[in-house]
Motif scaffolding. Structure first.
Motif, PDB file in Angstrom:
ATOM      1  N   ARG A   1      53.221 106.972 -47.811  1.00 16.46           N
ATOM      2  CA  ARG A   1      53.791 105.646 -47.588  1.00 16.46           C
ATOM      3  C   ARG A   1      53.751 104.832 -48.880  1.00 16.46           C
ATOM      4  NH1 ARG A   1      56.672 105.414 -42.830  1.00 16.46           N
ATOM      5  NH2 ARG A   1      55.547 106.540 -41.187  1.00 16.46           N
ATOM      6  N   SER A   2      54.576 103.797 -48.921  1.00 18.95           N
ATOM      7  CA  SER A   2      54.698 102.986 -50.140  1.00 18.95           C
ATOM      8  C   SER A   2      53.510 102.048 -50.323  1.00 18.95           C
ATOM      9  CB  SER A   2      55.982 102.148 -50.066  1.00 18.95           C
ATOM     10  OG  SER A   2      55.863 101.176 -49.040  1.00 18.95           O
ATOM     11  N   ILE A   3      53.420 101.458 -51.520  1.00 14.95           N
ATOM     12  CA  ILE A   3      52.408 100.435 -51.780  1.00 14.95           C
ATOM     13  C   ILE A   3      52.587  99.284 -50.795  1.00 14.95           C
ATOM     14  CG2 ILE A   3      51.561  98.754 -53.470  1.00 14.95           C
ATOM     15  CD1 ILE A   3      52.506 100.684 -55.662  1.00 14.95           C
ATOM     16  N   ARG A   4      53.833  98.865 -50.596  1.00 17.97           N
ATOM     17  CA  ARG A   4      54.116  97.766 -49.668  1.00 17.97           C
ATOM     18  C   ARG A   4      53.531  98.035 -48.284  1.00 17.97           C
ATOM     19  NH1 ARG A   4      57.850  97.751 -45.887  1.00 17.97           N
ATOM     20  NH2 ARG A   4      59.033  99.439 -46.862  1.00 17.97           N
ATOM     21  N   GLU A   5      53.765  99.228 -47.771  1.00 13.46           N
ATOM     22  CA  GLU A   5      53.280  99.551 -46.428  1.00 13.46           C
ATOM     23  C   GLU A   5      51.767  99.660 -46.388  1.00 13.46           C
ATOM     24  OE1 GLU A   5      56.606 102.323 -44.416  1.00 13.46           O
ATOM     25  OE2 GLU A   5      56.013 102.932 -46.441  1.00 13.46           O
TER      26      GLU A   5
ATOM     27  N   LEU B   1      55.511 105.506 -53.702  1.00 12.61           N
ATOM     28  CA  LEU B   1      54.555 106.127 -52.781  1.00 12.61           C
ATOM     29  C   LEU B   1      53.167 106.108 -53.396  1.00 12.61           C
ATOM     30  CD1 LEU B   1      56.536 109.230 -51.454  1.00 12.61           C
ATOM     31  CD2 LEU B   1      56.544 106.866 -50.616  1.00 12.61           C
ATOM     32  N   VAL B   2      52.166 105.771 -52.600  1.00  7.56           N
ATOM     33  CA  VAL B   2      50.801 105.648 -53.109  1.00  7.56           C
ATOM     34  C   VAL B   2      50.271 106.981 -53.626  1.00  7.56           C
ATOM     35  CG1 VAL B   2      48.428 105.071 -52.464  1.00  7.56           C
ATOM     36  CG2 VAL B   2      50.303 103.650 -51.677  1.00  7.56           C
ATOM     37  N   GLN B   3      50.716 108.087 -53.055  1.00  2.91           N
ATOM     38  CA  GLN B   3      50.243 109.397 -53.496  1.00  2.91           C
ATOM     39  C   GLN B   3      50.671 109.713 -54.933  1.00  2.91           C
ATOM     40  OE1 GLN B   3      52.012 111.942 -50.557  1.00  2.91           O
ATOM     41  NE2 GLN B   3      53.986 112.078 -51.604  1.00  2.91           N
ATOM     42  N   ASN B   4      51.646 108.978 -55.446  1.00  2.00           N
ATOM     43  CA  ASN B   4      52.100 109.213 -56.817  1.00  2.00           C
ATOM     44  C   ASN B   4      51.379 108.337 -57.839  1.00  2.00           C
ATOM     45  OD1 ASN B   4      53.978 111.093 -55.905  1.00  2.00           O
ATOM     46  ND2 ASN B   4      55.563 109.541 -55.598  1.00  2.00           N
TER      47      ASN B   4
ATOM     48  N   ALA C   1      50.380  92.082 -58.820  1.00  2.00           N
ATOM     49  CA  ALA C   1      50.147  91.143 -59.927  1.00  2.00           C
ATOM     50  C   ALA C   1      48.669  90.827 -60.091  1.00  2.00           C
ATOM     51  CB  ALA C   1      50.935  89.859 -59.680  1.00  2.00           C
ATOM     52  N   GLU C   2      47.981  90.516 -59.004  1.00  2.00           N
ATOM     53  CA  GLU C   2      46.595  90.067 -59.095  1.00  2.00           C
ATOM     54  C   GLU C   2      45.629  91.187 -59.436  1.00  2.00           C
ATOM     55  OE1 GLU C   2      45.614  88.028 -55.523  1.00  2.00           O
ATOM     56  OE2 GLU C   2      47.193  86.511 -55.756  1.00  2.00           O
ATOM     57  N   LEU C   3      45.897  92.403 -58.948  1.00  2.00           N
ATOM     58  CA  LEU C   3      44.998  93.526 -59.202  1.00  2.00           C
ATOM     59  C   LEU C   3      45.489  94.412 -60.331  1.00  2.00           C
ATOM     60  CD1 LEU C   3      44.224  92.554 -56.275  1.00  2.00           C
ATOM     61  CD2 LEU C   3      43.461  94.906 -55.875  1.00  2.00           C
ATOM     62  N   ASP C   4      46.614  94.049 -60.935  1.00  2.00           N
ATOM     63  CA  ASP C   4      47.175  94.812 -62.050  1.00  2.00           C
ATOM     64  C   ASP C   4      47.367  96.280 -61.666  1.00  2.00           C
ATOM     65  OD1 ASP C   4      48.216  95.268 -64.563  1.00  2.00           O
ATOM     66  OD2 ASP C   4      46.262  95.623 -65.491  1.00  2.00           O
ATOM     67  N   ILE C   5      48.034  96.508 -60.535  1.00  7.82           N
ATOM     68  CA  ILE C   5      48.351  97.868 -60.102  1.00  7.82           C
ATOM     69  C   ILE C   5      49.491  98.382 -60.965  1.00  7.82           C
ATOM     70  CG2 ILE C   5      49.124  99.306 -58.180  1.00  7.82           C
ATOM     71  CD1 ILE C   5      47.899  97.194 -56.293  1.00  7.82           C
ATOM     72  N   ARG C   6      49.273  99.475 -61.673  1.00  6.76           N
ATOM     73  CA  ARG C   6      50.268 100.000 -62.608  1.00  6.76           C
ATOM     74  C   ARG C   6      51.314 100.806 -61.840  1.00  6.76           C
ATOM     75  NH1 ARG C   6      47.176  99.513 -67.414  1.00  6.76           N
ATOM     76  NH2 ARG C   6      45.799  97.742 -66.963  1.00  6.76           N
ATOM     77  N   THR C   7      52.475 100.208 -61.627  1.00  4.53           N
ATOM     78  CA  THR C   7      53.527 100.841 -60.837  1.00  4.53           C
ATOM     79  C   THR C   7      54.871 100.229 -61.179  1.00  4.53           C
ATOM     80  OG1 THR C   7      54.356 101.174 -58.582  1.00  4.53           O
ATOM     81  CG2 THR C   7      53.066  99.180 -58.991  1.00  4.53           C
ATOM     82  N   PRO C   8      55.947 101.011 -61.093  1.00  3.95           N
ATOM     83  CA  PRO C   8      57.282 100.441 -61.320  1.00  3.95           C
ATOM     84  C   PRO C   8      57.713  99.465 -60.233  1.00  3.95           C
ATOM     85  CG  PRO C   8      57.297 102.838 -61.546  1.00  3.95           C
ATOM     86  CD  PRO C   8      55.989 102.471 -60.935  1.00  3.95           C
ATOM     87  N   GLY C   9      57.114  99.560 -59.037  1.00  2.00           N
ATOM     88  CA  GLY C   9      57.522  98.670 -57.969  1.00  2.00           C
ATOM     89  C   GLY C   9      56.751  98.919 -56.693  1.00  2.00           C
ATOM     90  N   ALA C  10      56.946  98.041 -55.711  1.00  2.00           N
ATOM     91  CA  ALA C  10      56.176  98.097 -54.479  1.00  2.00           C
ATOM     92  C   ALA C  10      56.586  99.242 -53.567  1.00  2.00           C
ATOM     93  CB  ALA C  10      56.312  96.774 -53.723  1.00  2.00           C
TER      94      ALA C  10
END
Length: 513
Positions: free
Chosen positions: A365-369, A411-414, A399-408
């Motif tokens: 599932r995505s970061i958003r989910e 998939l979290v597994q990536n 933004a607040e946790l500085d999660i390094r990702t191209p977007g929300a």
């Protein structure tokens, strides 16, 4: 020549049965072993000690055929070998008893002992005459006289399962028996029985590799002890050449070798009034006994422990994920039913589990989910989800946790391990917790991400008044980021201290049995 004859010859000549020569192994971002050379001889118990992360498990995995070295070689009787899988290791005379005391509940003792050793045709419902003879002999040699091969594994105690695991190594004429933390799950009386059986196997000419955090056991049964630190073998000592204090000094990282990169702490919260959370007399079997401590708003509390101390299981029980035998739990002075997950959730207690990939994230599932999953999220109400609220929560977390990702929508597994852990923490923070419980929160994460995550947790405690409890075997991190540290050893809190009044050596001394 039989294996037993080989063992006698090796003992007489002093020739090692198994050797590791200049072994090196790396994983992404981690140097697990560096130029390690060891040998294991017939008729001796050779113990390996070291802190969590020292390289013990990696070393054992090499010999068990579970991992391959990047550099160096393994020799058996002086001949180079390559254990490509566990079957190859077993065929080479190396047997392995893992840390978990587990069997196959649907199998009998005999079928479980023969697992992986069967011929092409087997009858799962009963043993052949030849199999029954092998199983009976192995059980008798381990002193397990009240069981037979037909007893279901599901009816055994933990101690009996452990003894049967070791008996399984005797079904084959294995020459090197490796045991990883074999007494961690055993009561004292059962541990004594196991140590006695290992000493008898040594008398039979077996070579035993014993990995344990319990230095009292190591000092008692070992003919030689090797200390690993940060992937390097820093010393091998014969019986009587080193004492407990010497082992602890070698195990500990030298001053200045800490892994965190930022230590400036905000002022500690003022401790007064009613605790936000009070744990009293928590007990559960042998996992932990009579544990009590308080946590105040804005406080970061460390539970320090090595493998088998019970610190991770304690947090699961406080969160209501597992039952307890006894104990009381309060949040803001109100009693909470211990071992009841829903009650803990309603009270504002949230757990970040140690098994991040299995229990912390939904990888496909995505970061958003993921950020909006779980109890208390503003993006969900009973049976409905709000995509716009999910996007807002995910954008804020990134933004607040500085999660390094191209977007929300990634998939979290990536994501990397560190960014996956940030997603888990973001989800917990989105549920407005009163108490955050984190088990080994930086395990398997690179150095920079460790510091970022620990700093974020401390800031959440200070700025939002959240109580943060960190159960960790990384003592340096607890020293850098907590206000109070409780040290657990074999299921009990043995000392509690203000963080600025202790040091690494004192924590290690208290934590090691």
């Amino acid at each position: 020549m039989s294996h037993n004859q080989d063992d006698v010859t090796a003992t007489a000549s002093g020739r090692p049965l198994v050797q590791l020569v200049a072994i090196g192994k790396s994983y992404p971002g981690v140097r697990a072993l560096s130029d390690v050379s060891l040998d294991f001889r017939a008729g001796e118990i050779h113990s390996i000690v070291g802190e969590n992360g020292a390289g013990k498990s990696t070393l054992v995995s090499m010999l068990a055929g579970l991992a391959q070295p990047d550099t160096g070689e393994i020799l058996v009787d002086g001949q180079r070998v390559r254990f490509r899988n566990p079957r190859a290791a077993r065929n080479g005379g190396v047997s392995f008893v893992p840390q978990e005391a587990e069997g196959v509940p649907a199998f009998s003792v005999g079928r479980s002992l023969m697992l992986g050793r069967e011929g092409r045709w087997i009858n799962r419902s009963r043993l052949s005459a030849a199999e029954r003879a092998l199983v009976t002999d192995a059980l008798q040699r381990m002193g397990v006289t009240d069981l037979d091969g037909n007893t279901p594994i599901s009816e055994l105690s933990v101690a009996e399962v452990r003894l049967c695991q070791i008996a399984g190594t005797l079904v084959d004429p294995g020459r090197l028996i490796m045991l990883d933390e074999p007494t961690a799950v055993l009561a004292d009386a059962d541990a004594e029985l196991l140590l006695d059986r290992l000493e008898r196997l040594r008398e039979e000419g077996k070579s035993i590799l014993y990995v344990s955090h319990r230095l009292s056991e190591v000092m008692r049964i070992s003919d030689r002890i090797t200390v690993l630190r940060d992937g390097c073998a820093v010393g091998t000592f014969a019986r009587g050449e080193i004492d407990r204090a010497g082992l602890l000094a070698l195990m500990a990282r030298k001053q200045g070798e800490t892994q965190t990169t930022e230590t400036t702490a905000a002022p500690a919260p003022v401790v007064s009034g009613t605790p936000r959370m009070r744990v009293t007399g928590f007990s559960r079997g042998r996992a932990f006994q009579d544990v009590s401590f308080d946590v105040y708003p804005g406080q970061v509390v460390g539970i320090a422990g090595i493998q088998g101390s019970g610190h991770g299981r304690l947090l699961e029980a406080i969160a209501g994920a597992t039952p307890v035998d006894a104990g009381q739990l309060e949040v803001d002075g109100a009693p909470i039913k211990p071992g009841a997950l829903h009650h803990s959730l309603v009270a504002g207690i949230r757990l970040v589990p140690e098994e991040r990939r299995q229990r912390g994230i939904v990888g496909p599932r995505s970061i958003r989910e993921n950020v909006s999953l779980g109890y208390g999220s503003d993006a969900q109400s009973r049976f409905f989800r709000s995509p716009s609220a999910e996007r807002k929560a995910a954008s804020s977390a990134i933004a607040e946790l500085d999660i390094r990702t191209p977007g929300a929508e990634v998939l979290v597994q990536n994501l990397s391990g560190g960014n996956q852990q940030k997603v888990v923490i973001a989800r917990v923070l989105a549920s407005r917790p009163k108490v955050m419980l984190l088990a080994e929160p930086t395990q398997g994460i690179d150095v920079r991400s460790k510091a970022e995550i620990l700093r974020l947790l401390r800031e959440a405690a200070r700025e939002q008044g959240i109580c943060v409890v960190l159960a960790s075997s990384e003592f340096e991190e607890l020293l850098d980021y907590t206000d109070v540290i409780h040290v657990m050893r074999t299921g009990r809190i043995v000392t509690s201290v203000q963080t600025d009044q202790t040091n690494y050596g004192a924590l290690l001394e208290a934590a090691v049995p």
